[in-house]
Design a protein around this motif. Structure first.
Motif, PDB file in Angstrom:
ATOM      1  N   VAL A  55       6.428   3.320  -4.607  1.00 37.00           N
ATOM      2  CA  VAL A  55       7.525   2.389  -4.882  1.00 37.00           C
ATOM      3  C   VAL A  55       8.411   2.217  -3.650  1.00 37.00           C
ATOM      4  O   VAL A  55       8.906   1.122  -3.371  1.00 37.00           O
ATOM      5  CB  VAL A  55       8.342   2.878  -6.092  1.00 37.00           C
ATOM      6  N   ALA A  56       8.594   3.302  -2.880  1.00 33.06           N
ATOM      7  CA  ALA A  56       9.472   3.262  -1.706  1.00 33.06           C
ATOM      8  C   ALA A  56       8.799   2.684  -0.473  1.00 33.06           C
ATOM      9  O   ALA A  56       9.470   2.401   0.520  1.00 33.06           O
ATOM     10  CB  ALA A  56       9.981   4.673  -1.399  1.00 33.06           C
ATOM     11  N   ALA A 112      16.157   7.075  -2.875  1.00 34.94           N
ATOM     12  CA  ALA A 112      17.089   6.929  -3.990  1.00 34.94           C
ATOM     13  C   ALA A 112      16.880   5.595  -4.707  1.00 34.94           C
ATOM     14  O   ALA A 112      16.929   5.528  -5.942  1.00 34.94           O
ATOM     15  CB  ALA A 112      18.524   7.048  -3.486  1.00 34.94           C
ATOM     16  N   ALA A 113      16.650   4.532  -3.947  1.00 39.67           N
ATOM     17  CA  ALA A 113      16.428   3.218  -4.553  1.00 39.67           C
ATOM     18  C   ALA A 113      15.142   3.208  -5.370  1.00 39.67           C
ATOM     19  O   ALA A 113      15.101   2.660  -6.485  1.00 39.67           O
ATOM     20  CB  ALA A 113      16.366   2.150  -3.467  1.00 39.67           C
ATOM     21  N   ALA A 114      14.086   3.834  -4.835  1.00 43.32           N
ATOM     22  CA  ALA A 114      12.812   3.886  -5.555  1.00 43.32           C
ATOM     23  C   ALA A 114      12.935   4.714  -6.825  1.00 43.32           C
ATOM     24  O   ALA A 114      12.378   4.360  -7.868  1.00 43.32           O
ATOM     25  CB  ALA A 114      11.732   4.458  -4.644  1.00 43.32           C
ATOM     26  N   LEU A 115      13.665   5.818  -6.743  1.00 44.95           N
ATOM     27  CA  LEU A 115      13.845   6.659  -7.925  1.00 44.95           C
ATOM     28  C   LEU A 115      14.623   5.915  -9.005  1.00 44.95           C
ATOM     29  O   LEU A 115      14.283   5.983 -10.195  1.00 44.95           O
ATOM     30  CB  LEU A 115      14.566   7.956  -7.546  1.00 44.95           C
ATOM     31  N   ALA A 116      15.660   5.173  -8.607  1.00 40.98           N
ATOM     32  CA  ALA A 116      16.426   4.391  -9.576  1.00 40.98           C
ATOM     33  C   ALA A 116      15.537   3.341 -10.244  1.00 40.98           C
ATOM     34  O   ALA A 116      15.646   3.099 -11.455  1.00 40.98           O
ATOM     35  CB  ALA A 116      17.613   3.724  -8.879  1.00 40.98           C
ATOM     36  N   ALA A 117      14.642   2.723  -9.470  1.00 40.62           N
ATOM     37  CA  ALA A 117      13.726   1.728 -10.032  1.00 40.62           C
ATOM     38  C   ALA A 117      12.760   2.365 -11.020  1.00 40.62           C
ATOM     39  O   ALA A 117      12.458   1.788 -12.075  1.00 40.62           O
ATOM     40  CB  ALA A 117      12.961   1.029  -8.908  1.00 40.62           C
ATOM     41  N   ALA A 133       8.215  -1.653 -10.873  1.00 46.21           N
ATOM     42  CA  ALA A 133       9.298  -0.980 -10.153  1.00 46.21           C
ATOM     43  C   ALA A 133       9.208  -1.275  -8.665  1.00 46.21           C
ATOM     44  O   ALA A 133      10.220  -1.548  -8.003  1.00 46.21           O
ATOM     45  CB  ALA A 133       9.232   0.533 -10.404  1.00 46.21           C
ATOM     46  N   ARG A 134       7.996  -1.250  -8.121  1.00 44.29           N
ATOM     47  CA  ARG A 134       7.794  -1.521  -6.692  1.00 44.29           C
ATOM     48  C   ARG A 134       8.203  -2.951  -6.345  1.00 44.29           C
ATOM     49  O   ARG A 134       8.744  -3.203  -5.260  1.00 44.29           O
ATOM     50  CB  ARG A 134       6.326  -1.293  -6.331  1.00 44.29           C
TER      51      ARG A 134
END
Length: 250
Positions: A101-102, A112-117, A145-146
Protein backbone atom coordinates in the motif's frame (compact mmCIF):
# COMPACT_ATOMS: atom_id res chain seq x y z
CA UNK A 1 -23.26 15.63 -11.24
CA UNK A 2 -26.41 13.51 -11.40
CA UNK A 3 -29.29 14.83 -9.31
CA UNK A 4 -29.99 12.92 -6.11
CA UNK A 5 -33.23 12.38 -4.26
CA UNK A 6 -33.40 13.28 -0.55
CA UNK A 7 -31.43 10.77 1.51
CA UNK A 8 -29.14 9.82 -1.36
CA UNK A 9 -25.59 8.99 -0.40
CA UNK A 10 -22.65 10.74 -2.03
CA UNK A 11 -20.44 13.77 -1.62
CA UNK A 12 -21.96 17.11 -2.57
CA UNK A 13 -19.07 19.57 -2.97
CA UNK A 14 -19.62 23.31 -2.70
CA UNK A 15 -18.31 23.77 -6.23
CA UNK A 16 -18.34 20.96 -8.74
CA UNK A 17 -15.02 20.43 -10.48
CA UNK A 18 -14.15 18.02 -13.26
CA UNK A 19 -12.47 14.70 -12.54
CA UNK A 20 -11.86 13.99 -16.22
CA UNK A 21 -12.81 15.50 -19.58
CA UNK A 22 -12.25 13.50 -22.77
CA UNK A 23 -12.70 14.91 -26.26
CA UNK A 24 -12.50 13.06 -29.60
CA UNK A 25 -10.53 10.18 -28.08
CA UNK A 26 -9.53 7.67 -30.75
CA UNK A 27 -7.42 4.53 -30.41
CA UNK A 28 -6.46 2.38 -33.36
CA UNK A 29 -4.60 -0.90 -33.45
CA UNK A 30 -3.50 -1.29 -37.04
CA UNK A 31 -6.62 -1.05 -39.17
CA UNK A 32 -8.94 -1.71 -36.23
CA UNK A 33 -10.48 1.32 -34.50
CA UNK A 34 -11.25 0.44 -30.87
CA UNK A 35 -12.18 3.94 -29.66
CA UNK A 36 -13.78 6.19 -32.26
CA UNK A 37 -13.92 9.85 -31.17
CA UNK A 38 -15.16 9.26 -27.61
CA UNK A 39 -16.39 12.31 -25.65
CA UNK A 40 -16.77 11.85 -21.90
CA UNK A 41 -16.90 14.08 -18.84
CA UNK A 42 -17.04 12.97 -15.21
CA UNK A 43 -17.61 15.51 -12.43
CA UNK A 44 -15.62 15.44 -9.23
CA UNK A 45 -17.54 13.21 -6.86
CA UNK A 46 -19.61 11.55 -9.61
CA UNK A 47 -19.84 7.75 -9.88
CA UNK A 48 -20.05 6.55 -13.50
CA UNK A 49 -20.31 2.95 -14.69
CA UNK A 50 -19.28 1.82 -18.17
CA UNK A 51 -20.88 -1.22 -19.77
CA UNK A 52 -20.12 -2.86 -23.08
CA UNK A 53 -19.70 -6.19 -24.79
CA UNK A 54 -16.29 -7.84 -24.85
CA UNK A 55 -14.08 -5.99 -27.30
CA UNK A 56 -16.13 -2.79 -27.18
CA UNK A 57 -13.15 -0.73 -25.93
CA UNK A 58 -13.96 -0.42 -22.20
CA UNK A 59 -10.58 -1.51 -20.87
CA UNK A 60 -8.79 0.40 -23.63
CA UNK A 61 -10.51 3.61 -22.52
CA UNK A 62 -9.58 2.95 -18.92
CA UNK A 63 -5.95 2.27 -19.82
CA UNK A 64 -5.76 5.52 -21.78
CA UNK A 65 -7.16 7.49 -18.84
CA UNK A 66 -4.72 5.74 -16.49
CA UNK A 67 -1.80 6.83 -18.66
CA UNK A 68 -0.95 3.23 -19.52
CA UNK A 69 -1.59 3.57 -23.27
CA UNK A 70 0.15 6.54 -24.90
CA UNK A 71 -0.97 5.62 -28.42
CA UNK A 72 -4.38 7.31 -28.38
CA UNK A 73 -5.34 10.43 -30.34
CA UNK A 74 -7.50 13.20 -28.96
CA UNK A 75 -7.56 14.97 -25.63
CA UNK A 76 -7.99 13.77 -22.04
CA UNK A 77 -7.79 16.26 -19.16
CA UNK A 78 -7.70 14.87 -15.63
CA UNK A 79 -8.31 17.12 -12.63
CA UNK A 80 -5.85 15.64 -10.15
CA UNK A 81 -4.19 12.32 -9.44
CA UNK A 82 -5.41 9.11 -11.12
CA UNK A 83 -5.49 5.76 -9.30
CA UNK A 84 -6.53 2.34 -10.61
CA UNK A 85 -7.87 -0.82 -9.01
CA UNK A 86 -7.75 -3.74 -11.45
CA UNK A 87 -9.68 -7.00 -11.69
CA UNK A 88 -6.59 -8.71 -10.29
CA UNK A 89 -5.32 -6.93 -7.16
CA UNK A 90 -1.75 -6.99 -8.53
CA UNK A 91 -0.11 -7.00 -5.12
CA UNK A 92 3.64 -7.63 -5.12
CA UNK A 93 3.97 -11.10 -3.56
CA UNK A 94 7.38 -10.54 -1.95
CA UNK A 95 6.23 -7.40 -0.09
CA UNK A 96 3.93 -7.46 2.90
CA UNK A 97 0.50 -5.83 2.69
CA UNK A 98 1.57 -2.58 4.35
CA UNK A 99 4.57 -2.23 2.03
CA UNK A 100 2.33 -2.83 -0.99
CA UNK A 101 0.00 0.00 0.00
CA UNK A 102 2.89 2.37 0.81
CA UNK A 103 4.83 1.58 -2.38
CA UNK A 104 5.73 4.75 -4.28
CA UNK A 105 3.70 6.96 -1.91
CA UNK A 106 5.08 10.49 -1.78
CA UNK A 107 3.94 11.89 1.57
CA UNK A 108 5.93 12.83 4.69
CA UNK A 109 5.10 9.54 6.45
CA UNK A 110 4.17 6.84 3.89
CA UNK A 111 3.94 4.09 6.50
CA UNK A 112 1.45 6.00 8.65
CA UNK A 113 -0.65 6.94 5.61
CA UNK A 114 -0.68 3.34 4.36
CA UNK A 115 -1.64 2.02 7.79
CA UNK A 116 -4.51 4.51 8.04
CA UNK A 117 -5.73 3.37 4.60
CA UNK A 118 -5.60 -0.27 5.67
CA UNK A 119 -7.56 0.53 8.82
CA UNK A 120 -10.13 2.29 6.67
CA UNK A 121 -10.74 -0.84 4.59
CA UNK A 122 -10.70 -3.15 7.63
CA UNK A 123 -7.24 -4.67 7.08
CA UNK A 124 -5.25 -3.03 9.87
CA UNK A 125 -4.72 -6.40 11.53
CA UNK A 126 -3.24 -7.84 8.31
CA UNK A 127 -0.61 -5.15 7.72
CA UNK A 128 2.22 -7.68 8.06
CA UNK A 129 0.55 -10.47 6.08
CA UNK A 130 1.93 -11.74 2.79
CA UNK A 131 -0.37 -11.13 -0.21
CA UNK A 132 -0.65 -14.84 -1.05
CA UNK A 133 -2.24 -15.50 2.36
CA UNK A 134 -5.14 -13.12 1.69
CA UNK A 135 -8.58 -14.13 0.52
CA UNK A 136 -9.90 -12.64 -2.71
CA UNK A 137 -11.95 -10.06 -0.83
CA UNK A 138 -9.03 -9.11 1.41
CA UNK A 139 -6.73 -8.70 -1.58
CA UNK A 140 -9.24 -6.38 -3.25
CA UNK A 141 -9.52 -4.36 -0.03
CA UNK A 142 -5.74 -3.97 -0.07
CA UNK A 143 -5.90 -2.90 -3.72
CA UNK A 144 -8.53 -0.26 -2.87
CA UNK A 145 -6.43 0.98 0.05
CA UNK A 146 -3.42 1.31 -2.28
CA UNK A 147 -5.51 3.35 -4.73
CA UNK A 148 -7.27 5.62 -2.24
CA UNK A 149 -4.23 6.37 -0.08
CA UNK A 150 -3.13 8.60 -2.97
CA UNK A 151 -6.33 10.69 -2.62
CA UNK A 152 -7.06 10.55 -6.36
CA UNK A 153 -9.28 13.00 -8.16
CA UNK A 154 -10.19 10.13 -10.52
CA UNK A 155 -10.50 6.51 -9.42
CA UNK A 156 -10.62 3.91 -12.20
CA UNK A 157 -12.10 0.51 -11.33
CA UNK A 158 -11.49 -2.19 -13.93
CA UNK A 159 -13.97 -4.97 -13.06
CA UNK A 160 -12.55 -5.25 -9.53
CA UNK A 161 -15.48 -7.33 -8.24
CA UNK A 162 -15.83 -9.90 -11.02
CA UNK A 163 -13.71 -12.64 -9.40
CA UNK A 164 -15.41 -12.37 -5.98
CA UNK A 165 -18.16 -14.63 -4.67
CA UNK A 166 -21.63 -13.11 -4.36
CA UNK A 167 -21.52 -12.37 -0.61
CA UNK A 168 -18.03 -10.87 -0.73
CA UNK A 169 -19.07 -8.77 -3.72
CA UNK A 170 -21.95 -7.24 -1.75
CA UNK A 171 -19.56 -6.41 1.11
CA UNK A 172 -17.02 -4.78 -1.22
CA UNK A 173 -19.79 -2.84 -3.00
CA UNK A 174 -20.76 -1.30 0.34
CA UNK A 175 -17.15 -0.58 1.15
CA UNK A 176 -16.55 1.16 -2.18
CA UNK A 177 -19.62 3.37 -1.69
CA UNK A 178 -18.50 4.23 1.84
CA UNK A 179 -14.97 5.10 0.67
CA UNK A 180 -16.39 7.13 -2.22
CA UNK A 181 -18.49 9.20 0.18
CA UNK A 182 -15.50 9.84 2.45
CA UNK A 183 -12.94 10.66 -0.23
CA UNK A 184 -15.12 12.12 -2.98
CA UNK A 185 -13.23 11.10 -6.14
CA UNK A 186 -14.81 10.87 -9.54
CA UNK A 187 -15.15 7.16 -10.28
CA UNK A 188 -15.26 5.30 -13.59
CA UNK A 189 -16.25 1.65 -13.05
CA UNK A 190 -15.80 -0.75 -15.95
CA UNK A 191 -18.12 -3.73 -15.54
CA UNK A 192 -20.06 -6.38 -17.46
CA UNK A 193 -22.72 -6.54 -14.72
CA UNK A 194 -25.79 -4.39 -15.46
CA UNK A 195 -27.21 -4.81 -11.95
CA UNK A 196 -23.88 -3.82 -10.40
CA UNK A 197 -23.81 -0.65 -12.51
CA UNK A 198 -27.37 0.27 -11.52
CA UNK A 199 -26.83 -0.36 -7.82
CA UNK A 200 -23.65 1.72 -7.61
CA UNK A 201 -23.55 4.48 -10.21
CA UNK A 202 -25.05 7.92 -10.72
CA UNK A 203 -24.78 7.46 -14.47
CA UNK A 204 -24.45 4.34 -16.65
CA UNK A 205 -22.89 4.44 -20.11
CA UNK A 206 -22.89 1.81 -22.85
CA UNK A 207 -19.83 1.66 -25.10
CA UNK A 208 -20.51 0.04 -28.45
CA UNK A 209 -18.16 -0.17 -31.45
CA UNK A 210 -15.87 2.42 -29.93
CA UNK A 211 -18.46 5.10 -29.17
CA UNK A 212 -20.71 5.87 -26.22
CA UNK A 213 -24.01 4.69 -27.64
CA UNK A 214 -26.26 5.15 -24.61
CA UNK A 215 -26.44 6.99 -21.29
CA UNK A 216 -28.84 6.51 -18.38
CA UNK A 217 -28.94 8.51 -15.16
CA UNK A 218 -29.85 6.68 -11.96
CA UNK A 219 -31.51 9.28 -9.74
CA UNK A 220 -32.35 7.02 -6.79
CA UNK A 221 -31.09 7.12 -3.19
CA UNK A 222 -28.76 4.40 -1.97
CA UNK A 223 -28.89 1.64 -0.88
CA UNK A 224 -30.91 0.54 -3.89
CA UNK A 225 -33.10 -2.50 -4.34
CA UNK A 226 -32.82 -4.59 -7.48
CA UNK A 227 -36.61 -4.91 -7.62
CA UNK A 228 -37.26 -1.15 -7.63
CA UNK A 229 -39.51 -0.40 -10.63
CA UNK A 230 -37.18 2.32 -11.93
CA UNK A 231 -34.20 -0.04 -11.85
CA UNK A 232 -36.16 -2.78 -13.58
CA UNK A 233 -37.05 -0.33 -16.36
CA UNK A 234 -33.47 0.93 -16.65
CA UNK A 235 -32.16 -2.64 -16.72
CA UNK A 236 -34.34 -3.42 -19.75
CA UNK A 237 -33.13 -0.27 -21.53
CA UNK A 238 -29.48 -1.05 -20.85
CA UNK A 239 -29.81 -4.68 -21.88
CA UNK A 240 -31.38 -3.55 -25.14
CA UNK A 241 -28.47 -1.17 -25.61
CA UNK A 242 -26.14 -4.13 -25.15
CA UNK A 243 -28.03 -6.12 -27.75
CA UNK A 244 -29.79 -8.43 -25.28
CA UNK A 245 -33.49 -8.97 -25.94
CA UNK A 246 -36.03 -11.09 -24.01
CA UNK A 247 -35.43 -13.77 -26.64
CA UNK A 248 -31.65 -13.64 -26.32
CA UNK A 249 -28.98 -11.64 -28.14
CA UNK A 250 -30.02 -9.40 -30.99
Amino acid sequence: MAARLPGAVGPVPATVGTAVKVRHLTRRFGERTVLDGVDLEIAQGEFVALLGRSGSGKSTLLRVLAGLDPGAEGRAEVGGTVAVAFQEPRLIPWKRVLANVALGLRVPDPRAAALAALEEVGLGGLRDAWPLTLSGGEAQRASLARALVREPGLLLLDEPFSALDALTRITIHRLVLDLWVRHGPGILLVTHDVDEALLLADRVLVLDRGVIAHESRVELPRPRRRDHPDLIALRSILLAGLGVTPEGTA
